[in-house]
Design a protein around this motif. Structure first.
Motif, PDB file in Angstrom:
ATOM      1  N   VAL A  95       0.827  -1.210   0.000  1.00 57.13           N
ATOM      2  CA  VAL A  95       0.000   0.000   0.000  1.00 57.13           C
ATOM      3  C   VAL A  95       0.860   1.259   0.000  1.00 57.13           C
ATOM      4  CG1 VAL A  95      -1.864   1.228   1.199  1.00 57.13           C
ATOM      5  CG2 VAL A  95      -1.761  -1.259   1.327  1.00 57.13           C
ATOM      6  N   PHE A  96       0.542   2.166  -0.889  1.00 59.94           N
ATOM      7  CA  PHE A  96       1.177   3.487  -0.928  1.00 59.94           C
ATOM      8  C   PHE A  96       0.092   4.526  -0.641  1.00 59.94           C
ATOM      9  CE2 PHE A  96       3.385   0.716  -3.898  1.00 59.94           C
ATOM     10  CZ  PHE A  96       4.721   0.922  -3.612  1.00 59.94           C
ATOM     11  N   VAL A  97       0.436   5.543   0.138  1.00 64.80           N
ATOM     12  CA  VAL A  97      -0.503   6.640   0.397  1.00 64.80           C
ATOM     13  C   VAL A  97       0.145   7.931  -0.106  1.00 64.80           C
ATOM     14  CG1 VAL A  97      -1.809   7.901   2.150  1.00 64.80           C
ATOM     15  CG2 VAL A  97      -1.437   5.441   2.420  1.00 64.80           C
ATOM     16  N   LEU A  98      -0.496   8.537  -1.105  1.00 62.68           N
ATOM     17  CA  LEU A  98       0.079   9.732  -1.742  1.00 62.68           C
ATOM     18  C   LEU A  98      -0.810  10.952  -1.486  1.00 62.68           C
ATOM     19  CD1 LEU A  98       1.168   7.229  -3.407  1.00 62.68           C
ATOM     20  CD2 LEU A  98       1.243   8.730  -5.361  1.00 62.68           C
ATOM     21  N   PRO A  99      -0.197  12.118  -1.320  1.00 63.29           N
ATOM     22  CA  PRO A  99      -1.012  13.332  -1.189  1.00 63.29           C
ATOM     23  C   PRO A  99      -1.653  13.684  -2.529  1.00 63.29           C
ATOM     24  CG  PRO A  99       1.328  13.878  -1.188  1.00 63.29           C
ATOM     25  CD  PRO A  99       1.236  12.385  -1.221  1.00 63.29           C
ATOM     26  N   VAL A 100      -2.874  14.184  -2.460  1.00 65.67           N
ATOM     27  CA  VAL A 100      -3.575  14.624  -3.678  1.00 65.67           C
ATOM     28  C   VAL A 100      -3.608  16.148  -3.670  1.00 65.67           C
ATOM     29  CG1 VAL A 100      -5.806  14.642  -4.878  1.00 65.67           C
ATOM     30  CG2 VAL A 100      -4.986  12.541  -3.788  1.00 65.67           C
ATOM     31  N   GLU A 101      -3.043  16.745  -4.691  1.00 58.94           N
ATOM     32  CA  GLU A 101      -2.964  18.204  -4.746  1.00 58.94           C
ATOM     33  C   GLU A 101      -4.314  18.821  -5.099  1.00 58.94           C
ATOM     34  OE1 GLU A 101      -0.251  21.139  -7.305  1.00 58.94           O
ATOM     35  OE2 GLU A 101       0.823  19.537  -6.261  1.00 58.94           O
ATOM     36  N   GLN A 102      -5.009  18.160  -6.002  1.00 58.58           N
ATOM     37  CA  GLN A 102      -6.295  18.688  -6.463  1.00 58.58           C
ATOM     38  C   GLN A 102      -7.189  17.544  -6.895  1.00 58.58           C
ATOM     39  OE1 GLN A 102      -5.657  21.787  -9.321  1.00 58.58           O
ATOM     40  NE2 GLN A 102      -7.837  22.156  -9.620  1.00 58.58           N
ATOM     41  N   PHE A 103      -8.480  17.689  -6.676  1.00 55.09           N
ATOM     42  CA  PHE A 103      -9.437  16.659  -7.085  1.00 55.09           C
ATOM     43  C   PHE A 103     -10.630  17.345  -7.730  1.00 55.09           C
ATOM     44  CE2 PHE A 103     -13.349  14.278  -5.702  1.00 55.09           C
ATOM     45  CZ  PHE A 103     -13.214  13.210  -6.580  1.00 55.09           C
ATOM     46  N   GLU A 104     -10.911  17.002  -8.956  1.00 63.81           N
ATOM     47  CA  GLU A 104     -12.059  17.585  -9.670  1.00 63.81           C
ATOM     48  C   GLU A 104     -12.821  16.468 -10.352  1.00 63.81           C
ATOM     49  OE1 GLU A 104     -12.525  20.777  -9.530  1.00 63.81           O
ATOM     50  OE2 GLU A 104     -10.559  21.673  -9.160  1.00 63.81           O
ATOM     51  N   GLN A 105     -14.113  16.647 -10.473  1.00 59.46           N
ATOM     52  CA  GLN A 105     -14.908  15.762 -11.329  1.00 59.46           C
ATOM     53  C   GLN A 105     -15.755  16.643 -12.223  1.00 59.46           C
ATOM     54  OE1 GLN A 105     -16.740  13.203  -8.233  1.00 59.46           O
ATOM     55  NE2 GLN A 105     -15.888  11.502  -9.423  1.00 59.46           N
ATOM     56  N   PHE A 106     -15.644  16.449 -13.520  1.00 61.21           N
ATOM     57  CA  PHE A 106     -16.390  17.294 -14.464  1.00 61.21           C
ATOM     58  C   PHE A 106     -17.511  16.510 -15.116  1.00 61.21           C
ATOM     59  CE2 PHE A 106     -12.037  19.082 -14.336  1.00 61.21           C
ATOM     60  CZ  PHE A 106     -12.356  20.323 -13.858  1.00 61.21           C
TER      61      PHE A 106
END
Ligand code: 2BA
Length: 106
Positions: A95-106
């Protein structure tokens, strides 16, 4: 927000998928291949808010089982080494846990 990348064995993937849905997590399931054994495994991408990390980790831990496998390593074969079966312990989950800079759903 974090992106949890969980690599699990195929055998565990359906149960893990169901458990994630039941707990209300959204995920994307990718068919993947391990670089060492060249065997099919499954990679889950799970986008979660930070407070949900312990819960998602617990679900993965519960549903990913560690197994011993005897294999003739393709890597060893490629390097011209003995192909005598070797015992490797695969999983439960990587398992890797990465930071998410931005999240969008269009
Ligand atoms: P594979 O690369 O096919 O590795 C399967 C198992 O073989 C590993 O189990 C480990 O027990 C053994 N193994 C891997 N590389 C080895 C090496 N150079 N020498 C000796 N034994 C080795 P896990 O560690 O549980 O990994 C399961 C799967 O998770 C891997 O399948 C791979 O698809 C993924 N994985 C593990 N570590 C990773 C990493 N640092 N980055 C990306 N993927 C990783």
């Amino acid at each position: 927000m974090k992106m949890v990348i969980a690599i699990v064995q195929k055998k565990d993937s359906n149960h893990l998928q169901s458990a994630l849905i039941e707990a209300g997590f959204r995920s994307t399931r990718l068919a993947s291949v391990g670089g060492f054994l060249s065997e099919g495994n499954v990679t889950f991408l799970i986008g979660v808010v930070d407070p949900q990390i312990p819960m998602v980790m617990e679900i993965i831990r519960e549903h990913a089982q560690s197994r011993d496998q005897f294999v003739s390593s393709p890597a060893a074969t490629d390097l011209g080494r003995s192909t005598m079966p070797v015992n490797v312990q695969v999983g439960g989950a990587t398992v890797f846990v990465l930071p998410v800079e931005q999240f969008e759903q269009f």
